[in-house]
Write an enzyme that holds these catalytic residues in place. Structure first.
Site, PDB file in Angstrom:
ATOM      1  N   ASP A  13      -9.995  -5.564  -3.765  1.00 15.48           N
ATOM      2  CA  ASP A  13      -9.448  -4.536  -2.869  1.00 15.48           C
ATOM      3  C   ASP A  13     -10.364  -3.317  -2.885  1.00 15.48           C
ATOM      4  OD1 ASP A  13      -7.866  -2.381  -1.793  1.00 15.48           O
ATOM      5  OD2 ASP A  13      -6.048  -3.513  -2.281  1.00 15.48           O
ATOM      6  N   SER A  71       0.839  -1.206   0.000  1.00 13.43           N
ATOM      7  CA  SER A  71       0.000   0.000   0.000  1.00 13.43           C
ATOM      8  C   SER A  71       0.875   1.258   0.000  1.00 13.43           C
ATOM      9  CB  SER A  71      -0.964  -0.051   1.191  1.00 13.43           C
ATOM     10  OG  SER A  71      -1.994   0.900   1.053  1.00 13.43           O
ATOM     11  N   HIS A 102      -7.264  -6.115   0.514  1.00 14.83           N
ATOM     12  CA  HIS A 102      -6.110  -5.284   0.860  1.00 14.83           C
ATOM     13  C   HIS A 102      -5.383  -5.778   2.119  1.00 14.83           C
ATOM     14  CE1 HIS A 102      -4.071  -1.452   0.027  1.00 14.83           C
ATOM     15  NE2 HIS A 102      -4.083  -1.158   1.316  1.00 14.83           N
TER      16      HIS A 102
END
Length: 284
Positions: A226, A150, A259
C-alpha cells in the site's frame, strides 16, 4: 421522512437499491445504497453491515467494486453504504479543491468549526439518523456491524469502539489508524475541529483504545504494498495499542496487496463471514 428511490437492480436473488433523502442532521439531501438479500422479508428481517468508504468515494464505490453481494446473499446480511460527506449547493468544499478534505472527505466526525459545522456532522448521521431511517423503512433488525476502507476504516474503528452497544463487530481495510499524527487526519481535524488537539482525540482510534476498554471483536486487513502505508495508515500503532490494552484485534498484513478495491474484493468474503458470525450470535 420521504425516501426517493433513484435506482434498483436485482443481484444474486436480492436487490441493490439507491435512495435519496433529506438529512436533518447534515442539512442537505443525502444518498445511500442498500443491498437486501432474498432472505430479507418483513416476516424475517436480517441484520445489517454498515460500510464506510474512503476519500473521494460515494455510496457507489463499494457497491459496484467490492464484489460483496454473492457472499452477503448467502449469509443473509443487508449492506448499507452511505455517502462519505454531505453534498449539494451551499455545502462548503476544500478552498483549494483538494481530494483529501471537504466534499467526499467527511472523516465521520461532527465538525465544530465554521463554515463546516452546519453540514459536516457525519458521525451523528452514521450513528443515529441513518440507522433509524433504515430500520424504519426496510426489513432489517437493529443488530448491526460496521466496516470501512481507509478514511472509512478510520470511521468504522472509531464509531464501533465508541458505540459498543450499537455494533457487534468491526472490520477495516487499510484504515487510517492514528489520524491525529498523519497528514490526512491533521488537515481534516484542524479544519473541522480546530487547533485544540485535545478535541481530536475523540476521533482517533489509538486515543480511544488508550481511554476505553474495548471488547468488540475487530478484524483489520492491510496490504504491505500500500503506497499510503507508512505516511498515512500506520497499522503498527494499532497493533501496539491493541496488545497493550488486550483488545480483541486480528490484524493481518497481506503481502503484495495495495490500497485498491482489488484488495477489498480478495478478502471481503472473509470480512462478511466474520461479521455474520457475530451478527447471528446476537440475533439468536
Amino acid at each position: 421522512m420521504d425516501l426517493i428511490n433513484l435506482s434498483q437492480a436485482k443481484v444474486f436473488g436480492g436487490w441493490h437499491k439507491q435512495y435519496q433523502h433529506t438529512s436533518t442532521v447534515l442539512n442537505c439531501d443525502m444518498r445511500f445504497a442498500i443491498f437486501l438479500p432474498l432472505k430479507a422479508t418483513p416476516a424475517s428481517p436480517v441484520p445489517v453491515l454498515y460500510w464506510l468508504s474512503g476519500l473521494t468515494c460515494t455510496d457507489e464505490n463499494f457497491m459496484q467494486k467490492a464484489a460483496a453481494f454473492q457472499k452477503a446473499a448467502e449469509l443473509g446480511i443487508a449492506i448499507v453504504a452511505p455517502d462519505t460527506s454531505p453534498r449539494g449547493e451551499g455545502v462548503p468544499d476544500d478552498p483549494d479543491g483538494k481530494y483529501d478534505f471537504g466534499l467526499g472527505a467527511g472523516f465521520y466526525l461532527n465538525a465544530t468549526q465554521e463554515p463546516w459545522k452546519k453540514h459536516y456532522q457525519m458521525y451523528s448521521y452514521v450513528v443515529d439518523e441513518l440507522p433509524e431511517l433504515i430500520e424504519a423503512h426496510f426489513p432489517v433488525t437493529s443488530v448491526k456491524s460496521i466496516a470501512g476502507h481507509s478514511m472509512g476504516g478510520h470511521g468504522a474503528l472509531t464509531i464501533g469502539i465508541k458505540n459498543p452497544d450499537k455494533y457487534v463487530s468491526i472490520s477495516a481495510f487499510s484504515p487510517i489508524c492514528h489520524p491525529s499524527i498523519v497528514p490526512w487526519g491533521e488537515k481534516a481535524f484542524r479544519h473541522y475541529l480546530g487547533e485544540d488537539k485535545s478535541s481530536w482525540q475523540q476521533y482517533d482510534t489509538i486515543s480511544l483504545i488508550n481511554q476505553y476498554p474495548v471488547t468488540t471483536p475487530i478484524l483489520v486487513d492491510q496490504g504491505d504494498a500500500d503506497g499510503f502505508l507508512h505516511e498515512q495508515l500506520k497499522p503498527e500503532t494499532l497493533q501496539a495499542a491493541a496488545q497493550t490494552h488486550r483488545v480483541p484485534l486480528t490484524l493481518r498484513m497481506q503481502p503484495g496487496y495495495d490500497h485498491s478495491y482489488y484488495f477489498i474484493q480478495t478478502f471481503i468474503g472473509e470480512h462478511l463471514a466474520f461479521h455474520a458470525q457475530h451478527l447471528n450470535q446476537h440475533s439468536a
